[in-house]
Scaffold this active site. Structure first.
Site, short mmCIF file in Angstrom:
data_model
loop_
_atom_site.label_atom_id
_atom_site.label_comp_id
_atom_site.label_asym_id
_atom_site.label_seq_id
_atom_site.Cartn_x
_atom_site.Cartn_y
_atom_site.Cartn_z
N SER A 76 0.45 -1.46 0.41
CA SER A 76 0.23 -0.19 0.22
C SER A 76 0.64 1.27 -0.43
O SER A 76 1.81 1.31 0.25
CB SER A 76 -0.51 0.08 0.98
OG SER A 76 -1.23 1.18 1.23
N TYR A 118 -1.55 0.27 10.11
CA TYR A 118 -2.20 -0.19 8.59
C TYR A 118 -1.27 -0.46 7.65
O TYR A 118 -0.50 -0.85 7.71
CB TYR A 118 -3.20 0.14 7.91
CG TYR A 118 -3.27 -0.11 7.15
CD1 TYR A 118 -3.97 -1.51 6.41
CD2 TYR A 118 -3.41 0.42 5.47
CE1 TYR A 118 -3.91 -2.20 5.16
CE2 TYR A 118 -3.59 0.68 4.45
CZ TYR A 118 -3.55 -0.74 3.97
OH TYR A 118 -3.71 -1.17 2.44
N LYS A 170 2.07 -2.79 6.73
CA LYS A 170 2.46 -3.16 4.94
C LYS A 170 3.99 -3.62 5.03
O LYS A 170 4.45 -3.73 3.88
CB LYS A 170 1.49 -2.24 4.53
CG LYS A 170 0.23 -2.28 4.30
CD LYS A 170 -0.14 -4.33 3.37
CE LYS A 170 -1.49 -4.51 3.46
NZ LYS A 170 -1.49 -5.23 2.55
#
Length: 339
Positions: A125, A149, A153
């Site tokens: 991402s 988040y 990643k």
């Protein structure tokens, strides 16, 4: 030889599975159906028959079952999309994100090494960049994720790089990988068979705006109107989900040629403001819904746009749906589809 697609019942995962099947691949879909759509899997099964198989399983429930699953289906390549993906939720429940996005990736990689998997495509991402100091942002920019988040990643990317570079005693073959850093994914299958799971609350801007256009919410809230952009709202790089899916097909082709592992931005290299997205939804839907300007959200960068030149060059990738109105029209048709 089969390709394992984790998270194959999800929004992006189902489109990736479709693109792989259309290119003639054998696909083994794995999903626990916690957020994915079983209807998407049923469609793929009806359309592609024996080329498609599905296993309902969580990566973290019984990790000892992963290696036998890979071996029994002759899995040569893995496309790993299974993850938790809501930034706000990651802030309130970070342990969930580190478990699902980091620990489960480690478990999957361990099974891949033991089963002799050759190629690994990872769904990453643009959240790994955080608030980039330059725009467009290139792959060699510093990583400063601003949410669990994004951090999860970035951690998974680091694990993948270290595993692929090691002469691991568990590995029967050297593993090569390609990590695709998605920017803002939008749109749906133009044929109208795949899309978001309908009971998922819309948090993505395009979906939220369409929900307002369809009268499913009273108004659309947008966060901040005083950014240093042409209309004061944030700029983001939106990329059609089918172009994302095609990038995965190209990524596997690249790895199968024996090419070196890599990290690539997956975007168009141009951005749209929040208000431009809103106007597109109003134009496509024919509905002038209410918009409420709200205070800025903490950590929202003014502009995040991909430097996507490396993707186009390395994978010889050319987008098919590089147009905001096209993305909105495909997604509006899905959300407005009678069911």
């Amino acid at each position: 030889m089969a390709i394992l697609v984790t998270g194959a019942a999800g929004y992006i995962g189902s489109h990736v599975a479709l693109a792989l099947l259309e290119s003639g691949e054998q696909v083994l879909a794995l999903d626990n159906l916690s957020t994915g759509s079983h209807e998407s899997l049923q469609y793929l099964g009806r359309r592609f028959g024996k080329s498609f198989s599905f296993v309902q399983e969580s990566l973290g429930c019984k990790p000892e079952r992963l290696k036998p699953l890979l071996v029994s289906h002759g899995v040569e390549s893995v496309v790993h999309l299974a993850a938790s993906v809501r930034v706000g939720e990651s802030v309130s429940n970070p342990l969930l994100y580190y478990r699902n996005n980091v620990v489960h990736t480690q478990m999957l990689l361990d099974a891949c090494l033991r089963a002799g998997v050759k190629h690994f495509v990872f769904s990453s991402s643009a959240a790994v960049y955080g608030n980039p100091s330059t725009c467009p942002v290139a792959e060699d920019a510093s990583l400063h994720p601003e949410s669990p988040y994004g951090s999860s990643k970035a951690m998974a990317e680091t694990i993948l790089k270290d595993v692929a570079g090691a002469k691991h005693m568990l590995a029967t073959k050297q593993l090569s990988y390609l990590a695709l850093r998605y920017f803002n994914v939008a749109g749906t299958d133009p044929a109208g068979y795949l899309g978001y799971k309908l009971d998922t609350a819309p948090t993505h801007l395009v979906r939220a705006a369409i929900a307002a256009a369809l009268g499913k919410k009273n108004r659309l809230g947008i966060f901040g109107s005083d950014y240093p952009t042409k209309d004061g709202t944030c700029v983001r790089d939106y990329v059609h989900v089918c172009d994302i899916a095609d990038a995965h097909v190209a990524a596997l082709r690249y790895l199968r040629q024996g090419s070196a592992s890599a990290v690539l931005n997956c975007g168009y290299g141009k951005g749209y403001t929040v208000l431009e997205v809103v106007e597109s939804v109003k134009r496509i839907s024919g509905n002038d819904f209410k918009v409420r300007i709200m205070p800025r959200r903490l950590g929202d960068p003014a502009s995040v746009v991909a430097d996507a030149g490396r993707l186009r060059k390395v994978l010889d990738w050319r987008p098919k749906f590089d147009d905001l109105d096209t993305m909105v029209a495909h997604q509006f048709a899905w959300e407005n589809k009678p069911r």
